[in-house]
Scaffold this motif. Sequence first.
Motif, PDB file in Angstrom:
ATOM      1  N   SER B  22       0.844  -1.199   0.000  1.00 57.07           N
ATOM      2  CA  SER B  22       0.000   0.000   0.000  1.00 57.07           C
ATOM      3  C   SER B  22       0.880   1.251   0.000  1.00 57.07           C
ATOM      4  O   SER B  22       2.075   1.179   0.312  1.00 57.07           O
ATOM      5  CB  SER B  22      -0.891   0.015   1.248  1.00 57.07           C
ATOM      6  OG  SER B  22      -0.077   0.139   2.400  1.00 57.07           O
ATOM      7  N   GLN B  24       0.637   3.436   2.106  1.00 51.06           N
ATOM      8  CA  GLN B  24       1.028   3.565   3.517  1.00 51.06           C
ATOM      9  C   GLN B  24       2.327   2.793   3.793  1.00 51.06           C
ATOM     10  O   GLN B  24       3.221   3.302   4.481  1.00 51.06           O
ATOM     11  CB  GLN B  24      -0.112   3.027   4.408  1.00 51.06           C
ATOM     12  CG  GLN B  24       0.045   3.389   5.882  1.00 51.06           C
ATOM     13  CD  GLN B  24      -0.038   4.895   6.116  1.00 51.06           C
ATOM     14  OE1 GLN B  24      -0.964   5.546   5.679  1.00 51.06           O
ATOM     15  NE2 GLN B  24       0.976   5.460   6.766  1.00 51.06           N
ATOM     16  N   LYS B  44      -0.438   4.895  -6.923  1.00 50.25           N
ATOM     17  CA  LYS B  44       0.529   3.805  -6.909  1.00 50.25           C
ATOM     18  C   LYS B  44       0.741   3.295  -8.350  1.00 50.25           C
ATOM     19  O   LYS B  44       1.841   2.938  -8.741  1.00 50.25           O
ATOM     20  CB  LYS B  44      -0.018   2.675  -6.022  1.00 50.25           C
ATOM     21  CG  LYS B  44       1.015   1.736  -5.487  1.00 50.25           C
ATOM     22  CD  LYS B  44       0.412   0.719  -4.504  1.00 50.25           C
ATOM     23  CE  LYS B  44      -0.605  -0.172  -5.180  1.00 50.25           C
ATOM     24  NZ  LYS B  44      -0.868  -1.445  -4.449  1.00 50.25           N
TER      25      LYS B  44
END
Lengths: 189, 189
Positions: B22, B24, B44
Amino acid sequence: MREKIIAASIELFEQNGFSETSIQDIVDALGVTKGTFYYYFKSKEELLMDIHLRYIEGLLREQQRIINDGRRSVREKLYAIVYMLIHNVERQGRQARIFFREMKHLNEEHLQKVKEKRDLFRYQLQALIEDGMKSGELRRDLSPSIAALTVLGAANWSYHWFRPDGGLTDAEVAKQMITILIDGMGPAS
Amino acid sequence: MREKIIAASIELFEQNGFSETSIQDIVDALGVTKGTFYYYFKSKEELLMDIHLRYIEGLLREQQRIINDGRRSVREKLYAIVYMLIHNVERQGRQARIFFREMKHLNEEHLQKVKEKRDLFRYQLQALIEDGMKSGELRRDLSPSIAALTVLGAANWSYHWFRPDGGLTDAEVAKQMITILIDGMGPAS
């Protein structure tokens, strides 16, 4: 049903990727319940391993049959192996792509199992090349290991590009490839 | 920071896969905020495209340089291209693996962009082989297209097996591979 689950999964894994495909997607595609899935497979990962093992075990059986055929020369055996790999991409393109792309999703134990069989395929090819070097059918100044990997790479790469409707048949592609690998692209001397 | 995001992402994508990583995870690895990520990349997927394009554009520039070098023979140019591909696997193994494995996660427009450049690489190699056939450096009874794909397959497949610590250097592997592809594995006639 086991076969149907495998077939539906291969289709979904190829379209959407392994991670993006849930067990729910698989059973929805077949109109069955999750219980049916779990009757045959413990998990999605076990199913992926099954697909990988079937694929490589089929290739190993066929390779063994070719190598054991005493009537064939090393050149003929190399041709038969290259033809098998390209033909297999034609016939089982989806399995081939999943085999090469989704290996990272296997767990460590399963990955080892599949890797051992892949390595076996490679080393049997290498042993065949060494036999050819000993018998004088192949030149002796090359590394049998690099030679095996060059043959494997040329043939396996076809999963990126070979299309059954692409002008040349699998047999013609294999023939040209073996001509390059054994006789070379250089001018006849 | 842009470079750092790319480097950290390549590492995470290779370890865990593109889908499993992710934004994150990426910013955590760098100790920065998501805002920093979005300052450089819209998504992404855009980052993945960036990795793909850099990789193929670097290869295309280098291939062009090799082909334009008037002092080299076709054989030398083919060697230089095979060496470049294997050397690149050694130097940028992670990018290479992501390049080959994660392409399916690009959106249609980005995929087309990357595919065009991959095709360009292939067709430039094929044009070089055709030049060699015309000049008599290579035999003329082969399909230039199959010849180009055989060379590409042999060299690109090395991303599955080439290890810098594996006994032979990238230059030695490339040399043996070109010997096979141009002179063949058959006995000297």
